[in-house]
Design a protein around this motif. Structure first.
Motif, PDB file in Angstrom:
ATOM      1  N   SER A   1      37.384  54.151  40.959  1.00  0.00           N
ATOM      2  CA  SER A   1      36.508  53.430  41.849  1.00  0.00           C
ATOM      3  C   SER A   1      36.749  51.869  41.492  1.00  0.00           C
ATOM      4  CB  SER A   1      35.080  53.576  41.661  1.00  0.00           C
ATOM      5  OG  SER A   1      34.823  55.080  42.064  1.00  0.00           O
ATOM      6  N   ALA A   2      37.763  51.484  40.516  1.00  0.00           N
ATOM      7  CA  ALA A   2      38.089  50.131  40.178  1.00  0.00           C
ATOM      8  C   ALA A   2      38.384  49.325  41.187  1.00  0.00           C
ATOM      9  CB  ALA A   2      39.099  50.051  38.931  1.00  0.00           C
ATOM     10  N   PRO A   3      37.812  48.322  41.398  1.00  0.00           N
ATOM     11  CA  PRO A   3      38.246  47.328  42.402  1.00  0.00           C
ATOM     12  C   PRO A   3      39.692  46.439  41.784  1.00  0.00           C
ATOM     13  CG  PRO A   3      36.293  46.188  41.397  1.00  0.00           C
ATOM     14  CD  PRO A   3      36.705  47.667  40.806  1.00  0.00           C
ATOM     15  N   ALA A   4      40.547  46.223  42.979  1.00  0.00           N
ATOM     16  CA  ALA A   4      41.588  45.214  42.640  1.00  0.00           C
ATOM     17  C   ALA A   4      40.945  43.956  42.160  1.00  0.00           C
ATOM     18  CB  ALA A   4      42.410  45.305  43.729  1.00  0.00           C
ATOM     19  N   VAL A   5      41.650  43.238  41.283  1.00  0.00           N
ATOM     20  CA  VAL A   5      41.461  41.899  40.848  1.00  0.00           C
ATOM     21  C   VAL A   5      42.304  40.816  41.653  1.00  0.00           C
ATOM     22  CG1 VAL A   5      40.582  42.740  38.504  1.00  0.00           C
ATOM     23  CG2 VAL A   5      42.994  42.061  39.004  1.00  0.00           C
ATOM     24  N   ASP A   6      41.802  39.586  41.646  1.00  0.00           N
ATOM     25  CA  ASP A   6      42.030  38.713  42.476  1.00  0.00           C
ATOM     26  C   ASP A   6      43.433  37.857  41.749  1.00  0.00           C
ATOM     27  OD1 ASP A   6      42.843  36.896  44.433  1.00  0.00           O
ATOM     28  OD2 ASP A   6      40.886  35.868  44.384  1.00  0.00           O
ATOM     29  N   ILE A   7      44.778  38.344  42.041  1.00  0.00           N
ATOM     30  CA  ILE A   7      45.841  37.736  41.723  1.00  0.00           C
ATOM     31  C   ILE A   7      46.892  37.132  42.881  1.00  0.00           C
ATOM     32  CG2 ILE A   7      48.082  37.936  40.294  1.00  0.00           C
ATOM     33  CD1 ILE A   7      46.501  40.171  38.763  1.00  0.00           C
ATOM     34  N   GLY A   8      47.458  35.891  42.794  1.00  0.00           N
ATOM     35  CA  GLY A   8      48.025  35.675  43.783  1.00  0.00           C
ATOM     36  C   GLY A   8      49.436  34.886  43.308  1.00  0.00           C
ATOM     37  N   LEU A   9      50.454  34.677  44.184  1.00  0.00           N
ATOM     38  CA  LEU A   9      51.651  34.303  43.789  1.00  0.00           C
ATOM     39  C   LEU A   9      51.726  32.902  44.604  1.00  0.00           C
ATOM     40  CD1 LEU A   9      54.234  34.951  42.384  1.00  0.00           C
ATOM     41  CD2 LEU A   9      55.251  35.834  44.366  1.00  0.00           C
TER      42      LEU A   9
END
Length: 288
Positions: free
Chosen positions: A275-283
């Protein structure tokens, strides 16, 4: 069953090249990145930074890199952080420079994987922190996305957990359904011992009355299922160090400290992978 993946475990052992090919094929389809081909010159170059936009524990950088290298073998990559690092929002995870079309084609596959695995590592680290210094260790489980278990367990390890069984053949774990079919805890353990597999034998018990029966039959370890902290303390006193004890079932960030303080050796949590939510990473790109 609670040792980390082997010290020589590499992502290549997971079949990383095949994974990268399959994920890119899923995203690119038969026609490839038609948008980039229509709007960007074949020789255009981009420099980019991959940034986290919230505090995270990092996991999966080598996999993200593999996607970019699969489409541009000459891409230049600088990695200022490492898997397992805890970093603040705004931290640069990767610096890249390469062919623009290739980078855009690899971007989503790289980000999806890195966001997912870092999400697992970040949530895992929250659970490890919540346990405190009581001595109990956090375990992951087999509650993983099919096909991604090795990666997800790797991410859990980057967050500070120990890996439980990677596969069903890593150890015997007698659960309630095995007990029901075998005719009782003692019967199930005796049958498992008679099989002489040489593997550690763990038994799930959900009430105190099953403990002595399981130990008398030869269990190497007990999984204390869905017991509250008070019952866990009774179980710890009853076992008195004869075998390792693992608490499992209904564990969350609000309850794990009390569970760990009961004196058990391990606490297993399925939700760190399930159930881990994805973290916010951007390019973020900068045209050269």
């Amino acid at each position: 069953m609670t040792e980390p993946l082997p010290p020589d475990f590499e992502l290549a052992d997971f079949g990383l090249a095949d994974f990268v090919r399959a994920v890119l094929a899923e995203d690119l389809g038969a026609g490839g990145d038609v948008t980039s081909r229509a709007t960007i010159a074949a020789d255009a170059r981009f420099a980019a930074t991959m940034n986290c936009r919230e505090p995270i524990t990092v996991a999966g950088l080598d996999i993200a890199i593999a996607f970019f290298r699969a489409l541009d073998a000459d891409v230049k990559i600088d990695r200022p952080v490492a898997d397992g690092d805890r970093v603040d929002a705004g931290t640069v995870l990767l610096r890249l420079e390469g062919n623009a079309r290739a980078m855009l084609a690899a971007e989503r596959s790289a980000l999806n994987t890195l966001q997912h695995l870092s999400g697992i590592a970040t949530l895992t680290r929250r659970y490890v922190d919540a346990i405190g210094d009581g001595g109990a260790k956090l375990l992951d489980t087999r509650k993983t996305i099919p096909g991604l278990r090795a990666l997800e367990k790797y991410a859990a390890r980057m967050g500070g957990a120990l890996n439980h069984r990677l596969r069903m053949d890593d150890g015997l774990l007698i659960k309630d359904n095995h007990v029901a079919v075998a005719g009782g805890v003692g019967a199930a353990v005796r049958l498992a011992k008679a099989a002489a597999t040489g593997l550690q034998l763990q038994v799930e018990v959900d009430r105190l009355g099953q403990i002595e029966e399981a130990l008398a039959a030869g269990a190497d370890r007990l999984l204390l299922d869905n017991m509250n902290a008070a019952t866990l303390r009774e179980a710890v006193a009853l076992v008195a160090g004869r075998v390792p004890l693992e608490a499992s079932g209904g564990v969350n960030l609000d309850t794990i400290a009390g569970i760990a303080a009961s004196g058990v050796d391990f606490v297993s949590v399925g939700r760190i992978t399930q159930s881990a939510p994805a973290v916010d990473i951007g390019l973020d790109y900068a045209l050269q």
